[in-house]
Design an enzyme around this catalytic site. Structure first.
Site, PDB file in Angstrom:
ATOM      1  N   CYS A  71       0.723  -1.274   0.187  1.00  0.00           N
ATOM      2  CA  CYS A  71      -0.065  -0.019   0.050  1.00  0.00           C
ATOM      3  C   CYS A  71       1.007   1.422   0.199  1.00  0.00           C
ATOM      4  O   CYS A  71       0.730   2.075  -0.955  1.00  0.00           O
ATOM      5  CB  CYS A  71      -1.063   0.102   1.234  1.00  0.00           C
ATOM      6  SG  CYS A  71      -1.908  -1.491   1.533  1.00  0.00           S
ATOM      7  N   ASP A 308      -4.345  -0.280  -5.061  1.00  0.00           N
ATOM      8  CA  ASP A 308      -2.924   0.171  -4.956  1.00  0.00           C
ATOM      9  C   ASP A 308      -2.045  -0.984  -5.302  1.00  0.00           C
ATOM     10  O   ASP A 308      -0.899  -0.865  -5.763  1.00  0.00           O
ATOM     11  CB  ASP A 308      -2.930   0.701  -3.568  1.00  0.00           C
ATOM     12  CG  ASP A 308      -3.237  -0.204  -2.624  1.00  0.00           C
ATOM     13  OD1 ASP A 308      -3.911  -1.173  -2.770  1.00  0.00           O
ATOM     14  OD2 ASP A 308      -3.283   0.097  -1.197  1.00  0.00           O
TER      15      ASP A 308
END
Ligand SMILES: *[C@@H]1O[C@H](CO)[C@@H](O)[C@H](O)[C@H]1NC(C)=O
Ligand SMILES: *[C@@H]1O[C@H](CO)[C@@H](O)[C@H](O)[C@H]1NC(C)=O
Ligand SMILES: *[C@@H]1O[C@H](CO)[C@@H](O)[C@H](O)[C@H]1NC(C)=O
Ligand SMILES: *[C@@H]1O[C@H](CO)[C@@H](O)[C@H](O)[C@H]1NC(C)=O
Ligand SMILES: *[C@@H]1O[C@H](CO)[C@@H](O)[C@H](O)[C@H]1NC(C)=O
Ligand SMILES: *[C@@H]1O[C@H](CO)[C@@H](O)[C@H](O)[C@H]1NC(C)=O
Length: 654
Positions: A71, A308
């Site tokens: 992330c 992401d």
């Protein structure tokens, strides 16, 4: 004096109206980014709205990849338009990276929202920003946004305890709601005002779903979706829980035992919960599209859907997680609709998140002179508008499409399943350098672990990346080319990221320079064998938890190791950065996101909302040792400095 003032006034008035006139014709951009969503496990099959409103009304790009499959680094790279080796935000916690590192490196002084504003856009953000933006450092507002309303750690990971800070204000707890509903309602509220303004805008909507809850527990969907898809199971892909013969891989995944029935059952439950949680993403898409439509703005707005990073469930014996270089972790859902984008097209054109900033600046019409010089990607707008045209081939060399993708990771890595710790997580020797080549004729995945182990897959013949060809004599010539290329991409910047082949000048054989190589196909010519065999092997001196130049030497070309190399010319050093840990002070075991809350108003979301109390903030600022995320909390604090205490705690006011 008066004269020059009035001239100045006139000039300003003229400039302002020119900018406004110009701005009115610029398309707005909405990016919906989910968290940890795979493409390869078929998660998007559960999203009928994504298919109906984005893929069918635009283009689905099936070869879009994250360059770091975790992330924080992935988001930082996207927002800066730079590979993780150039941002040096390389993990979710210290020393690799987090929100504190991003801020202290000054990366936040020069990134996407600042550039969009130069182009006359409003820039707004709702949802998860970067890991480590938390209730303790919330007052360090993410820079550049005209409005930012961000989920705060450690509550980000508790779906039914949403805590957010609006523009760096005191954290607010939205009691009685699920975070996906809070993010949706808030984003729609912002959108309602954005669509009525003349200014073009960029709005990013980033809910936490379908991420696991609290590191290892299954995703908590909205209550209204908890009974859906009772039969859903993680797909038994050819690389799912492979036997010994098909598990000859390196690194820590190579050490994992076969998953037993109970681990597989738990993983199937995790898969199902993710599919359910994605219904919340579909509701966001549905509401955003309906609001644009109702305001006559649907055709003048780009709506992009992606994640992401990707995710694995069961592949290579990994019960759950990401941060690896395999297709499951890096290949992302990616769809776009908007002005000039044809409808209902599936495109193979490769892309990476590093290309999104250049694409957005292209859409915004920011003059090239105002673009930052350090961008590593390239605009995909021509490919968005002509996804099946002349630039659609997979093979590079036509100047339009990308053949080689650099994928990289540093630092500790976990298994996102309840038995992760039993299996040895968190793992520390997880750093690697990877090259993915996407060509019509040459299609490879080549990876070097910090332990020295190598993996090589022929991804055309072996798309599930099961048969490791590294070390076989017949693949020596391929490996030599990929090794040389990886030597460049692992520390590339700007032009050398866009065209790593440009670095090579194989001798012509008669004392002059030979022809320029632009594709793997050309490089494979046997006359280049000696040249490519002459490069040192990509390797690490040892397994380190962050990017250290000496540890990763040699760099090629050598200029990458210069004092401005690896992005150092565009950021501040962070050698001993201060990291902020934040503990949990609120718990709630209820499930929210009821049917009644599907169309909750902002007023309803605020009905039971309250500021965090001084006691809750003080408790968060002094978390128990070892309670930090990623298993690094206690030691990180000792190693990287003392915690910053925000003003509202120091001064004791509300
Ligand atoms: C399955 O494996 C896990 C360890 O990975 C272990 O905790 C569990 O007891 C095993 N279950 C069975 C039924 O063997
Ligand atoms: C999109 O294309 C597919 C096949 O190419 C077709 O079956 C489908 O009906 C199309 N959908 C729309 C909305 O045009
Ligand atoms: C020598 O190099 C030149 C320039 O690359 C090329 O035109 C020529 O054909 C080469 N001669 C031989 C004998 O390889
Ligand atoms: C990690 O790798 C280093 C060598 O770089 C080695 O000394 C160490 O034992 C490894 N640790 C684990 C837990 O595998
Ligand atoms: C990356 O960050 C680490 C931790 O802050 C630091 O020690 C290292 O020098 C940085 N590397 C580069 C190339 O900037
Ligand atoms: C939080 O505190 C501020 C300042 O006292 C106040 O204006 C605001 O309304 C409070 N927010 C909530 C949700 O109670």
């Amino acid at each position: 004096m008066r004269f020059s003032q009035s001239i100045c006034g006139l000039t300003l008035a003229y400039a302002a109206s020119a900018a406004a006139g110009d701005a009115a014709t610029k398309p707005s951009i909405i990016l919906i980014m989910s968290d940890d969503q795979d493409r390869r496990l078929g998660s998007t099959d559960f999203q009928s709205v994504l298919h109906r409103e984005i893929y069918s009304q635009g283009v689905e790009f099936i070869n879009h990849f994250a360059t770091t499959a975790q992330c924080c680094p992935s988001r930082a790279s996207f927002l800066r338009g730079q590979a993780a080796h150039n941002t040096n935000v390389t993990n979710v916690h210290a020393p690799g990276g987090n929100y504190d590192k991003w801020h202290q490196a000054g990366l936040d002084e020069d990134y996407l929202p600042h550039w969009l504003k130069k182009a006359g856009y409003r820039a707004e953000y709702v949802g998860k920003f970067l890991n480590g933006y938390n209730v303790v450092n919330a007052n360090i507002t993410p820079k550049g946004w005209d409005h930012v309303d961000a989920l705060l750690d450690p509550y980000t990971t508790y779906y039914n305890v949403p805590v957010m800070s609006q523009n760096g204000e005191r954290p607010v707890y939205y009691k009685g709601f699920h975070s996906t509903d809070v993010v949706r309602t808030k984003a729609l509220n912002r959108l309602q005002s954005l669509v009525t303004q003349d200014e073009p805008y960029y709005l990013q909507i980033a809910p936490y779903a379908p991420h696991v809850q609290n590191d290892v527990h299954r995703t908590v969907p909205l209550a209204r979706h908890m009974d859906l898809f009772p039969e859903a199971k993680a797909p038994r892909t050819p690389n799912y829980n492979p036997d010994d013969e098909h598990h000859r891989i390196g690194g820590w995944p190579g050490t994992l035992p076969l998953m037993n029935q109970s681990t597989m059952d738990t993983a199937d439950g995790a898969f199902r919960a993710r599919a359910q949680a994605l219904q919340g993403l579909d509701e966001i898409i549905e509401d955003v599209i309906a609001m644009l439509d109702a305001n006559g703005k649907l055709d003048s707005t780009y709506v992009i859907y992606t994640s992401d990073n990707g995710y694995h469930i069961g592949q290579h014996r990994l019960p759950g997680g990401k941060a690896l270089f395999y297709g499951e972790d890096t290949n992302l859902p990616f769809g776009v609709r908007g002005p000039g984008v044809p409808k209902n097209v599936t495109s193979q054109i490769p892309g990476v998140h590093l290309d999104l900033v250049p694409t957005f600046l292209d859409i915004a019409g920011l003059p090239k002179a105002d673009w930052p010089t350090f961008l590593d990607g390239q605009s995909l707008l021509p490919q968005w508008k002509d996804p099946a045209g002349s630039s659609a081939g997979l093979n590079a060399g036509d100047g339009n499409s990308k053949e080689t993708l650099n994928i990289e990771f540093w630092g500790s890595c976990t298994i996102e399943a309840p038995n992760g710790a039993e299996l040895g997580a968190p793992f520390v020797n997880t750093t690697y350098k990877t090259l993915r080549m996407l060509g019509d004729r040459q299609s490879w995945l080549f990876s070097v672990w910090c332990t020295g182990e190598m993996e090589l897959y022929d991804t055309a013949a072996d798309p599930y990346e099961v048969t490791n060809l590294a070390g076989t004599p017949e693949h020596e010539t391929v490996l030599n080319r990929l090794n040389a290329l990886l030597l460049v991409t692992k520390s590339c910047a700007e032009g050398t990221c866009r065209d790593p082949w440009s670095v090579f000048t194989p001798p012509g054989g008669n004392g002059t320079d030979g022809e320029k190589i632009t594709t793997m196909q050309q490089a494979m010519d046997s006359k280049h064998d000696a040249y490519f065999a002459s490069f040192p092997r990509v390797h690490f001196a040892s397994c380190m938890q962050y990017q250290d130049i000496a540890n990763e030497a040699p760099l090629y070309p050598e200029s990458a190791a210069s004092p401005k190399g690896l992005g150092q010319g565009a950021r501040r050093p962070t050698g001993n950065f201060v990291t902020t840990d934040a503990g949990v002070a609120i718990a709630d075991a209820e499930f929210y996101g009821t049917v009644e809350q599907r169309h909750a108003t902002l007023e309803q979301v605020y009905a039971q909302a309250r500021n965090l109390t001084d006691e809750e903030l003080a408790a968060s600022a002094a978390p128990k040792k070892g309670k930090g995320k990623g298993g690094d909390g206690g030691t990180a604090e000792k190693r990287w400095g003392v915690q910053e205490v925000p003003e509202w705690i120091r001064l004791g006011h509300d």
